[in-house]
Write a protein that holds these residues in place. Structure first.
Motif, short mmCIF file in Angstrom:
data_model
loop_
_atom_site.label_atom_id
_atom_site.label_comp_id
_atom_site.label_asym_id
_atom_site.label_seq_id
_atom_site.Cartn_x
_atom_site.Cartn_y
_atom_site.Cartn_z
N GLY A 183 0.81 -1.21 0.00
CA GLY A 183 0.00 0.00 0.00
C GLY A 183 0.84 1.26 0.00
N GLU A 184 2.09 1.17 0.44
CA GLU A 184 2.97 2.34 0.44
C GLU A 184 4.12 2.18 -0.54
N GLU A 185 3.98 1.28 -1.49
CA GLU A 185 5.07 1.03 -2.43
C GLU A 185 5.43 2.29 -3.22
N GLU A 186 4.41 2.99 -3.71
CA GLU A 186 4.69 4.19 -4.50
C GLU A 186 5.45 5.23 -3.68
N PHE A 187 4.98 5.41 -2.43
CA PHE A 187 5.67 6.36 -1.55
C PHE A 187 7.11 5.92 -1.30
N LEU A 188 7.30 4.60 -1.03
CA LEU A 188 8.65 4.11 -0.74
C LEU A 188 9.60 4.33 -1.91
N ARG A 189 9.13 4.02 -3.10
CA ARG A 189 10.01 4.16 -4.27
C ARG A 189 10.37 5.63 -4.48
N ALA A 193 14.20 7.08 -3.92
CA ALA A 193 14.85 7.79 -5.05
C ALA A 193 15.29 9.18 -4.62
N GLU A 194 14.44 9.86 -3.87
CA GLU A 194 14.75 11.21 -3.41
C GLU A 194 15.95 11.20 -2.47
N LEU A 195 15.97 10.21 -1.55
CA LEU A 195 17.08 10.12 -0.61
C LEU A 195 18.36 9.69 -1.31
N ASP A 196 18.25 8.76 -2.26
CA ASP A 196 19.44 8.34 -3.00
C ASP A 196 20.03 9.49 -3.82
N THR A 197 19.14 10.32 -4.39
CA THR A 197 19.63 11.47 -5.17
C THR A 197 20.39 12.45 -4.29
N LEU A 198 19.86 12.73 -3.13
CA LEU A 198 20.51 13.67 -2.21
C LEU A 198 21.72 13.04 -1.52
N ALA A 322 17.07 6.22 5.04
CA ALA A 322 17.18 5.72 3.67
C ALA A 322 17.41 4.20 3.69
N ASP A 323 18.24 3.72 4.62
CA ASP A 323 18.48 2.27 4.73
C ASP A 323 17.20 1.53 5.11
N GLU A 324 16.44 2.11 6.06
CA GLU A 324 15.19 1.47 6.49
C GLU A 324 14.18 1.41 5.35
N LEU A 325 14.04 2.49 4.62
CA LEU A 325 13.07 2.51 3.53
C LEU A 325 13.49 1.55 2.42
N ARG A 326 14.80 1.47 2.18
CA ARG A 326 15.26 0.50 1.17
C ARG A 326 14.97 -0.94 1.61
N GLU A 327 15.08 -1.20 2.94
CA GLU A 327 14.79 -2.54 3.46
C GLU A 327 13.31 -2.87 3.28
N ARG A 328 12.44 -1.88 3.57
CA ARG A 328 11.01 -2.11 3.37
C ARG A 328 10.69 -2.33 1.90
N LEU A 329 11.37 -1.62 1.06
CA LEU A 329 11.16 -1.78 -0.38
C LEU A 329 11.66 -3.14 -0.85
N SER A 330 12.75 -3.59 -0.24
CA SER A 330 13.28 -4.91 -0.63
C SER A 330 12.33 -6.02 -0.22
N ARG A 331 11.60 -5.80 0.92
CA ARG A 331 10.62 -6.81 1.34
C ARG A 331 9.49 -6.92 0.33
N ILE A 332 9.13 -5.81 -0.25
CA ILE A 332 8.11 -5.86 -1.30
C ILE A 332 8.63 -6.66 -2.49
N ASP A 333 9.87 -6.35 -2.86
CA ASP A 333 10.44 -7.03 -4.03
C ASP A 333 10.61 -8.52 -3.78
N ALA A 334 10.94 -8.85 -2.49
CA ALA A 334 11.14 -10.27 -2.17
C ALA A 334 9.88 -10.93 -1.63
N GLY A 335 8.82 -10.12 -1.43
CA GLY A 335 7.61 -10.63 -0.78
C GLY A 335 6.97 -11.81 -1.48
N GLU A 336 6.83 -11.76 -2.77
CA GLU A 336 6.19 -12.84 -3.50
C GLU A 336 6.97 -14.14 -3.34
N GLY A 337 8.29 -14.02 -3.32
CA GLY A 337 9.10 -15.22 -3.09
C GLY A 337 8.87 -15.80 -1.71
#
Length: 547
Positions: A183-189, A193-198, A322-337
């Protein structure tokens, strides 16, 4: 075992003390003498729900005390422990009924609730009669009875059910977790991206702020320092002093030495002035900065602070965020597995449970056939050889004890429809069905006191004798109390009590007496012949007692 029963001011009983023994205890007496009163009083002290008007007329309160032996492995000890009540080798239950209807109970001299009392009573006493609704007639308990008959080990099925439940819980939690982060995937991405750019770094905000302040300070004083440098330089003080020295040098020869000291002082002053000019120039060079650098420093500093406010964290915590948000995003990417793995675990646990439940069902089906055969053998001597007892198994909702529903059914005659025990059998038939079933299900050395209330009603002769012999067989491994009108059953008792009723001063009172051998002959003769006890009846009574 029920060892002692003390009743005071209950119904028709003024004061009564009874000592029971192991084996078959029989209670006899004329109709209306008060045999059922004993059971009412015992049920009262055990917490059973029964009649409300128990207190003897004219008494302020009634009281019943029951004393049981409590072996070390008795299941009632667990209930006592859970209730915080000490347990010894002797269990004393006492319950008082006030004339106003209020009831108070004690277990081993500790106040106890009716709920605890009833839970404890289920480990102490089992009542069977024509209106039995606590034991064998309750369909909810038939599966447990069949399992006890088959000596079933429910451990494997319970363990498989627990594993299945844990796998299902893990899958549900993973699905819920994935749904929540999706539900927060769009926000996380966007945020990542914003944190990685800065690319914020810990301590960067303080460093930028220091640099910004230094550049801002230099910008404010640089003009003054430049003006000071011009005033001190060749176009200012330094030029003027050099010009003065030249003038004084030209005039020194004609001044007869009077200008030597001033010229020397000026030359020293020029050296000091040169050092001052050099220092100011160095300072001015240090204050020199690129205005674009100040602008870029401010832009990055403001960007860091704005992003920190956006995420409600300190600027130094942005890198960790940024590390925490990337971890949450990785769970989405790995979630289906992960879901695939959890689903596979659940499928495995489900298959293992179904296998264990199927084995249990097969065990129950085999035990049901053995129980049906054993019941056929027991019913024949009870003059019910044409009756058919059947243990039926049907599928039910899966659970920790398998997926079988068990029901005991009977058909009283060949070709007649079968159905539940209490709906198909008549009163006398039901009593014999219950007795036969109890004999088949008896496990020996039972912790329960078995009570049979007129279970022999409507039978006589050889059938009554068969009933009595089965009751005697049950008493070999347990204490059995029987309320009976059958002389054949009474003669097989190991201990005989007679209930009688008398009237004195307008007050009716029931009493119970333990009978010796000669009194037993008289009582059984009365049961055989009625009010007038004949010699033939006594002879028949002696024959029954002689076996």
């Amino acid at each position: 075992m029920l060892r002692h029963l003390d009743i005071r001011d209950m119904l028709l009983i003024d004061r009564l003390e009874l000592d029971f023994r192991p084996g078959l205890n029989v209670l006899t007496g004329e109709t209306g003498a008060g045999k059922s009163i004993l059971l009412d009083c015992l049920g009262f002290v055990l917490g059973w729900r029964g009649r409300a008007d128990l207190v003897r007329s004219g008494a302020a309160q009634g009281e019943v005390t029951a004393v049981f032996d409590l072996p070390t492995d008795h299941p009632g000890r667990t209930i006592l422990t859970d209730a915080g009540i000490p347990a010894g080798d002797e269990l004393i239950l006492r319950r008082v009924n006030g004339a106003d209807g209020r009831k108070t109970a004690w277990i081993n001299d500790r106040r106890a609730s009716g709920e605890v009392l009833r839970a404890l009573s289920e480990t102490l006493v089992e009542l069977h009669g024509q209106h039995d609704d606590r034991g064998l007639l309750n369909p909810r308990g038939h599966r447990a009875l069949l399992d006890a008959f088959a000596a079933v080990d429910l451990g494997p099925v319970r363990a498989a059910w627990a594993a299945r439940r844990e796998a299902a819980t893990a899958l549900a939690q993973a699905e819920a977790s994935l749904a929540a982060v999706k539900g927060e995937e769009e926000f996380l991405r966007h945020a990542v991206a914003e944190l990685d750019t800065l690319a914020p770094q810990p301590g960067e905000e303080a460093e930028l702020d220091t640099r910004r302040r230094a550049m801002q300070g230099a910008e404010r004083i640089r003009g003054d320092v430049s003006r000071a440098l011009r005033t001190l330089g060749p176009e200012g003080a330094e030029g003027a002093m050099l010009e003065a020295v030249r003038w004084l040098d030209g005039a020194a020869e004609r001044a007869e030495g009077r200008l030597e000291a001033p010229v020397a002082s000026l030359q020293r002053a020029l050296i000091e002035l040169g050092e001052a000019v050099s220092g100011v120039e160095t300072a001015l060079e240090a204050m020199d900065f690129d205005p674009h650098e100040l602008e870029s420093t401010e832009e990055r500093l403001f960007a860091l602070r704005a992003l920190a406010r956006k995420h409600d964290v300190l600027p130094d915590d942005l890198a960790t965020l940024a590390d925490e948000l990337r971890e949450r995003l990785s769970r989405i990417d790995a979630g289906e597995g992960d879901l695939a793995r959890f689903r596979a675990d659940l499928a495995t646990a489900e298959a293992e449970y179904l296998q264990a439940a199927a084995r249990l069902s097969a065990t129950r089906a085999a035990a049901a056939k053995r129980l049906d055969a054993a019941m056929a053998d027991e019913l024949a001597p009870l003059r019910m050889e044409r009756a058919v007892f059947e243990t039926r198994l049907a599928s039910s909702e899966p659970g920790p004890e398998g997926q079988d529903m068990v029901a005991f059914t009977v058909a009283t005659n060949p070709g007649a429809p079968s159905g539940p025990l209490d709906r198909i059998a008549s009163g006398g038939e039901l009593s014999r069905f219950l007795l036969a079933l109890k004999v088949c299900l008896a496990r020996g050395n039972d912790a329960l006191v078995l009570i049979f209330d007129e279970i022999d009603r409507g039978v006589g002769g050889a059938t009554a004798d068969a009933v009595g012999r089965r009751l005697a067989r049950l008493s070999e491994g347990a204490q059995v109390l029987v309320v009976t009108h059958s002389p054949q059953v009474a003669a097989l008792g190991g201990h005989h009590f007679r209930v009688s009723k008398s009237v004195a001063d307008g007050m009716t009172t029931s009493t119970v007496a333990a009978l010796g051998q000669s009194d037993r002959v008289d009582e059984i003769a009365r049961m055989l012949s009625g009010e007038e006890i004949t010699a033939a009846a006594k002879e028949a009574a002696r024959a029954l007692l002689g076996g």
